[in-house]
Design an enzyme around this catalytic site. Structure first.
Site, PDB file in Angstrom:
ATOM      1  N   PHE A 149     -27.514  30.567 -17.601  1.00  0.00           N
ATOM      2  CA  PHE A 149     -26.222  30.790 -18.258  1.00  0.00           C
ATOM      3  C   PHE A 149     -26.313  31.817 -19.381  1.00  0.00           C
ATOM      4  O   PHE A 149     -25.299  32.382 -19.781  1.00  0.00           O
ATOM      5  CB  PHE A 149     -25.685  29.463 -18.832  1.00  0.00           C
ATOM      6  CG  PHE A 149     -26.311  29.071 -20.151  1.00  0.00           C
ATOM      7  CD1 PHE A 149     -25.791  29.573 -21.342  1.00  0.00           C
ATOM      8  CD2 PHE A 149     -27.418  28.249 -20.213  1.00  0.00           C
ATOM      9  CE1 PHE A 149     -26.369  29.243 -22.573  1.00  0.00           C
ATOM     10  CE2 PHE A 149     -28.004  27.917 -21.423  1.00  0.00           C
ATOM     11  CZ  PHE A 149     -27.477  28.416 -22.610  1.00  0.00           C
ATOM     12  N   LYS A 173     -26.649  33.597  -6.907  1.00  0.00           N
ATOM     13  CA  LYS A 173     -26.164  32.257  -7.256  1.00  0.00           C
ATOM     14  C   LYS A 173     -26.218  32.182  -8.780  1.00  0.00           C
ATOM     15  O   LYS A 173     -27.261  31.883  -9.365  1.00  0.00           O
ATOM     16  CB  LYS A 173     -27.082  31.204  -6.622  1.00  0.00           C
ATOM     17  CG  LYS A 173     -26.495  29.838  -6.395  1.00  0.00           C
ATOM     18  CD  LYS A 173     -25.970  29.125  -7.604  1.00  0.00           C
ATOM     19  CE  LYS A 173     -27.036  28.577  -8.518  1.00  0.00           C
ATOM     20  NZ  LYS A 173     -26.415  28.052  -9.792  1.00  0.00           N
ATOM     21  N   GLU A 176     -23.620  27.901 -12.984  1.00  0.00           N
ATOM     22  CA  GLU A 176     -22.301  27.286 -12.786  1.00  0.00           C
ATOM     23  C   GLU A 176     -21.585  27.084 -14.111  1.00  0.00           C
ATOM     24  O   GLU A 176     -20.440  26.662 -14.154  1.00  0.00           O
ATOM     25  CB  GLU A 176     -22.437  25.962 -12.015  1.00  0.00           C
ATOM     26  CG  GLU A 176     -23.283  24.892 -12.672  1.00  0.00           C
ATOM     27  CD  GLU A 176     -24.790  25.029 -12.394  1.00  0.00           C
ATOM     28  OE1 GLU A 176     -25.305  26.163 -12.449  1.00  0.00           O
ATOM     29  OE2 GLU A 176     -25.431  23.985 -12.158  1.00  0.00           O
ATOM     30  N   ARG A 177     -22.270  27.408 -15.234  1.00  0.00           N
ATOM     31  CA  ARG A 177     -21.623  27.213 -16.536  1.00  0.00           C
ATOM     32  C   ARG A 177     -20.794  28.418 -16.970  1.00  0.00           C
ATOM     33  O   ARG A 177     -19.837  28.276 -17.706  1.00  0.00           O
ATOM     34  CB  ARG A 177     -22.678  26.880 -17.588  1.00  0.00           C
ATOM     35  CG  ARG A 177     -23.207  25.464 -17.358  1.00  0.00           C
ATOM     36  CD  ARG A 177     -24.178  25.068 -18.408  1.00  0.00           C
ATOM     37  NE  ARG A 177     -25.538  25.114 -17.887  1.00  0.00           N
ATOM     38  CZ  ARG A 177     -26.606  24.875 -18.610  1.00  0.00           C
ATOM     39  NH1 ARG A 177     -26.499  24.606 -19.887  1.00  0.00           N
ATOM     40  NH2 ARG A 177     -27.807  24.908 -18.076  1.00  0.00           N
ATOM     41  N   SER A 226     -34.955  27.512 -16.738  1.00  0.00           N
ATOM     42  CA  SER A 226     -35.914  26.700 -17.486  1.00  0.00           C
ATOM     43  C   SER A 226     -37.184  26.470 -16.653  1.00  0.00           C
ATOM     44  O   SER A 226     -37.165  26.600 -15.420  1.00  0.00           O
ATOM     45  CB  SER A 226     -35.268  25.380 -17.890  1.00  0.00           C
ATOM     46  OG  SER A 226     -34.690  24.776 -16.769  1.00  0.00           O
ATOM     47  N   CYS A 281     -33.970  33.680 -24.355  1.00  0.00           N
ATOM     48  CA  CYS A 281     -35.373  33.395 -24.029  1.00  0.00           C
ATOM     49  C   CYS A 281     -36.302  34.277 -24.849  1.00  0.00           C
ATOM     50  O   CYS A 281     -37.498  34.048 -24.881  1.00  0.00           O
ATOM     51  CB  CYS A 281     -35.629  33.601 -22.558  1.00  0.00           C
ATOM     52  SG  CYS A 281     -35.478  35.306 -22.091  1.00  0.00           S
ATOM     53  N   GLU A 383     -39.109  23.664 -25.785  1.00  0.00           N
ATOM     54  CA  GLU A 383     -38.080  24.646 -26.111  1.00  0.00           C
ATOM     55  C   GLU A 383     -36.814  23.915 -26.592  1.00  0.00           C
ATOM     56  O   GLU A 383     -36.364  22.980 -25.942  1.00  0.00           O
ATOM     57  CB  GLU A 383     -37.770  25.454 -24.844  1.00  0.00           C
ATOM     58  CG  GLU A 383     -36.732  26.527 -25.026  1.00  0.00           C
ATOM     59  CD  GLU A 383     -36.457  27.285 -23.717  1.00  0.00           C
ATOM     60  OE1 GLU A 383     -36.274  26.651 -22.669  1.00  0.00           O
ATOM     61  OE2 GLU A 383     -36.422  28.533 -23.770  1.00  0.00           O
TER      62      GLU A 383
HETATM   63  P1  NAD Z   1     -31.450  26.089 -15.919  1.00  0.00           P
HETATM   64  O1  NAD Z   1     -32.869  25.990 -15.480  1.00  0.00           O
HETATM   65  O2  NAD Z   1     -30.720  24.844 -16.233  1.00  0.00           O
HETATM   66  O3  NAD Z   1     -30.578  26.808 -14.762  1.00  0.00           O
HETATM   67  C1  NAD Z   1     -30.986  28.013 -14.184  1.00  0.00           C
HETATM   68  C2  NAD Z   1     -30.481  28.046 -12.741  1.00  0.00           C
HETATM   69  O4  NAD Z   1     -31.099  26.990 -12.017  1.00  0.00           O
HETATM   70  C3  NAD Z   1     -28.978  27.857 -12.620  1.00  0.00           C
HETATM   71  O5  NAD Z   1     -28.467  28.772 -11.689  1.00  0.00           O
HETATM   72  C4  NAD Z   1     -28.841  26.424 -12.151  1.00  0.00           C
HETATM   73  O6  NAD Z   1     -27.726  26.218 -11.311  1.00  0.00           O
HETATM   74  C5  NAD Z   1     -30.120  26.175 -11.380  1.00  0.00           C
HETATM   75  N1  NAD Z   1     -30.567  24.774 -11.458  1.00  0.00           N
HETATM   76  C6  NAD Z   1     -30.375  23.912 -12.497  1.00  0.00           C
HETATM   77  N2  NAD Z   1     -30.928  22.723 -12.212  1.00  0.00           N
HETATM   78  C7  NAD Z   1     -31.496  22.833 -10.995  1.00  0.00           C
HETATM   79  C8  NAD Z   1     -32.234  21.929 -10.157  1.00  0.00           C
HETATM   80  N3  NAD Z   1     -32.487  20.681 -10.527  1.00  0.00           N
HETATM   81  N4  NAD Z   1     -32.675  22.388  -8.959  1.00  0.00           N
HETATM   82  C9  NAD Z   1     -32.424  23.644  -8.576  1.00  0.00           C
HETATM   83  N5  NAD Z   1     -31.727  24.531  -9.320  1.00  0.00           N
HETATM   84  C10 NAD Z   1     -31.270  24.142 -10.515  1.00  0.00           C
HETATM   85  O7  NAD Z   1     -31.422  27.117 -17.131  1.00  0.00           O
HETATM   86  P2  NAD Z   1     -30.208  27.464 -18.099  1.00  0.00           P
HETATM   87  O8  NAD Z   1     -29.981  26.314 -19.008  1.00  0.00           O
HETATM   88  O9  NAD Z   1     -29.072  28.013 -17.330  1.00  0.00           O
HETATM   89  O10 NAD Z   1     -30.842  28.671 -18.922  1.00  0.00           O
HETATM   90  C11 NAD Z   1     -31.640  28.504 -20.051  1.00  0.00           C
HETATM   91  C12 NAD Z   1     -33.106  28.543 -19.703  1.00  0.00           C
HETATM   92  O11 NAD Z   1     -33.430  29.781 -19.079  1.00  0.00           O
HETATM   93  C13 NAD Z   1     -33.994  28.458 -20.932  1.00  0.00           C
HETATM   94  O12 NAD Z   1     -35.094  27.644 -20.624  1.00  0.00           O
HETATM   95  C14 NAD Z   1     -34.427  29.894 -21.143  1.00  0.00           C
HETATM   96  O13 NAD Z   1     -35.624  30.066 -21.860  1.00  0.00           O
HETATM   97  C15 NAD Z   1     -34.553  30.363 -19.745  1.00  0.00           C
HETATM   98  N6  NAD Z   1     -34.508  31.811 -19.661  1.00  0.00           N
HETATM   99  C16 NAD Z   1     -35.662  32.464 -19.370  1.00  0.00           C
HETATM  100  C17 NAD Z   1     -35.670  33.839 -19.302  1.00  0.00           C
HETATM  101  C18 NAD Z   1     -36.942  34.580 -18.962  1.00  0.00           C
HETATM  102  O14 NAD Z   1     -36.841  35.725 -18.583  1.00  0.00           O
HETATM  103  N7  NAD Z   1     -38.101  33.981 -19.067  1.00  0.00           N
HETATM  104  C19 NAD Z   1     -34.487  34.552 -19.527  1.00  0.00           C
HETATM  105  C20 NAD Z   1     -33.327  33.850 -19.813  1.00  0.00           C
HETATM  106  C21 NAD Z   1     -33.348  32.468 -19.858  1.00  0.00           C
END
Ligand code: NAD
Length: 499
Positions: A149, A173, A176-177, A226, A281, A383
């Protein structure tokens, strides 16, 4: 209620009705739109169109593909303001920051416009008698991107700009937020001249992600989110034979040596720890002053600056940062602050009490500062992803260097010093993927490459830059000899060598 559509080249007629998810306005706490939480049937329809469109796109000469990206860049620039407003209204980051999110994505589009040069292969004439060898970078076919998101414009563009430039079809994909901006970007790509089926958007949560990971026609998956989910995506996607890059969470440290320019440190830290409510991040949620005198001076200077931060609506130009993305995330951050207190860290500034008048239901949270945080605390190891800065005091350079190096995450790190030797030593030895020297958020420019180490990234190849081209292409190597009429008629039963 506004309904956020999939972007499907073959349309959505006849597809089963999906469950719906709420998209909030974090400023008010109200639901502003709904997004389908779809699964395999919708994906199947996207894959069908991608399979039909991709060979023609791959056969289009690279300059023409680049021209579509040039046109896309011009369209996004034309739509910058409405896109930034839409982004800010679903994410909660300020308008200025939303523009930055889009602009950083466009910089990868600019990079991808150089694809005729970037995708060139290699050639060796006369590698053997009458033999020439050449290699070419061919698209993987159908790629998919699963995005978080916190950068709803930049991160999709990191992926699809390079994937499309290389001749792939791409299925996105988004989170969804805040899924509206990715949809608009895909629509603009069509307007720019991309053939239907080359860039599609499907919505959903875990069910859709797992359908992507299991689909045999999808050759490569890029994920950012994450770490636990990143690890799952990497394991399941590679088990299905795909190429997978999966970027995860972070806990970036800012190390402050006693000779650092303290004015710069304080300015940079306040921006990097609290900008975008800490939902980056590459934020700097941990500061490590070296020596007690440095710690005391830093604390004395930081506290008034943190207390003066203005938290406001994301469209308030005077706000330093806006609300966090959801009520659940706000609760999670509150939970980490309580945990830090329980673990014995000193809560110097407590942001939990903030209520914005007239926006009592908005997802606002004030800035917090912890001092005397220690590496054994869970609130340090994990985190938080919110407006919380944690100070971990180090005795000397070696102790400071060890903190980010031993942390489970290894995305970014920053060092503040005027000492070139110390900076060089630090950059060489620190066990982290992206290093800033007197630079707080060392996100590499588009023509370099983005990627962390340890639990911040699973798989090979970073995002964008030359690594992005490598990820979205496969190398094919051709060894050729043309008949010259002088064949000696002998069969070779021994492997040919250059001996
Ligand atoms: P998230 O992991 O909740 O979601 C990321 C994606 O995974 C979304 O599209 C979501 O629909 C999907 N997802 C969520 N739960 C899932 C599951 N159980 N099974 C399969 N898919 C699932 O992350 P977020 O809250 O949207 O974003 C924040 C996180 O992203 C933080 O941890 C941040 O550090 C990380 N981030 C990392 C980078 C990097 O380049 N390392 C960059 C930006 C964000």
């Amino acid at each position: 209620m506004r309904l956020i559509p999939h972007v499907l080249a073959l349309g959505a007629d006849g597809l089963p009705e999906a469950r719906m998810g709420d998209v909030f306005d974090p400023n008010t706490g109200e639901v502003q739109a709904q997004v389908p939480l779809a699964g395999a049937e919708v994906l199947e329809r996207a894959v069908e169109a991608a399979l039909a469109a991709q060979p023609g796109w791959a056969a289009t000469n690279p300059q023409r593909r680049a021209r579509v990206l040039f046109a896309f860049k011009a369209l996004v620039e034309r739509e910058m303001e409405p896109l930034a407003r839409l982004l800010s209204s679903e994410h909660g980051k300020t308008l200025a920051d939303a523009r930055g999110d889009i602009q950083r994505g466009l910089e990868v589009v600019e990079f991808a416009c150089g694809i005729p040069h970037l995708q060139k292969g290699e050639y060796t004439p006369g590698a053997g008698p009458g033999i020439d060898v050449y290699s070419m970078r061919v698209p993987v076919g159908i790629g998919a991107g699963i995005t978080p998101f916190n950068f709803p414009a930049m991160i999709p563009m990191w992926m699809f700009a390079v994937a499309l430039a290389c001749g792939n079809a791409f299925i996105l994909k988004p989170s969804e937020r805040d899924p509206s901006v990715p949809v608009r970007l895909a629509e603009l790509m069509l307007e720019a001249g991309a053939p239907p089926g080359i860039l599609q958007v499907v919505h959903g949560g875990p069910e859709m992600v797992n359908a992507i990971l299991d689909h045999p026609a999808i050759a490569a998956v890029s994920f950012v989110g994450s770490s636990d989910i990143a690890q799952h995506v990497y394991a399941r996607g590679t088990a299905a034979g795909k190429r997978v890059q999966a970027m995860g969470g972070a806990k970036n440290h800012g190390i402050v040596l006693p000779d650092a320019d303290m004015d710069q440190v304080v300015n940079d830290l306040v921006g990097a720890a609290f900008g975008s409510a800490g939902e980056r991040c590459m934020a700097l949620p941990v500061v490590v002053p070296v020596g007690e005198a440095t710690a005391e001076e830093l604390r004395r200077r930081l506290v008034p600056r943190i207390e003066a931060l203005k938290v406001g609506r994301s469209d308030d130009p005077s706000a330093d940062y806006g609300p966090v993305v959801t009520a659940a995330h706000r609760e999670r951050i509150m939970g980490w602050i309580a945990k830090g207190v329980e673990e014995g860290a000193e809560l110097v500034v407590d942001g939990r009490g903030l209520v914005l008048q007239g926006h009592e239901k908005g997802f606002f949270i004030g800035p917090s500062l912890f001092d005397h945080v220690t590496p054994d605390m869970a609130s340090y190891r994990e985190e938080i992803f919110g407006p919380v800065l944690q100070m971990v005091r180090a005795r000397d350079f070696e102790e400071a260097l060890a903190l980010p190096s031993r942390h489970q995450y290894g995305n970014g790190v920053a060092l503040y010093t005027r000492n070139g030797h110390a900076a060089r030593e630090f950059a060489q030895r620190v066990n982290v993927g992206m290093v800033g020297i007197n630079v707080p958020i060392p996100v590499p420019v588009a023509y370099h490459t983005f990627g962390g180490w340890k639990r911040s990234a699973f798989g090979d190849h970073n995002q964008h830059g030359p690594e992005g081209v490598r990820f979205w292409t496969r190398v094919k190597t051709v060894t050729q000899r043309w008949p010259d009429g002088a064949a000696d008629g002998h069969n070779a039963f021994v492997i040919p060598t250059m001996a």
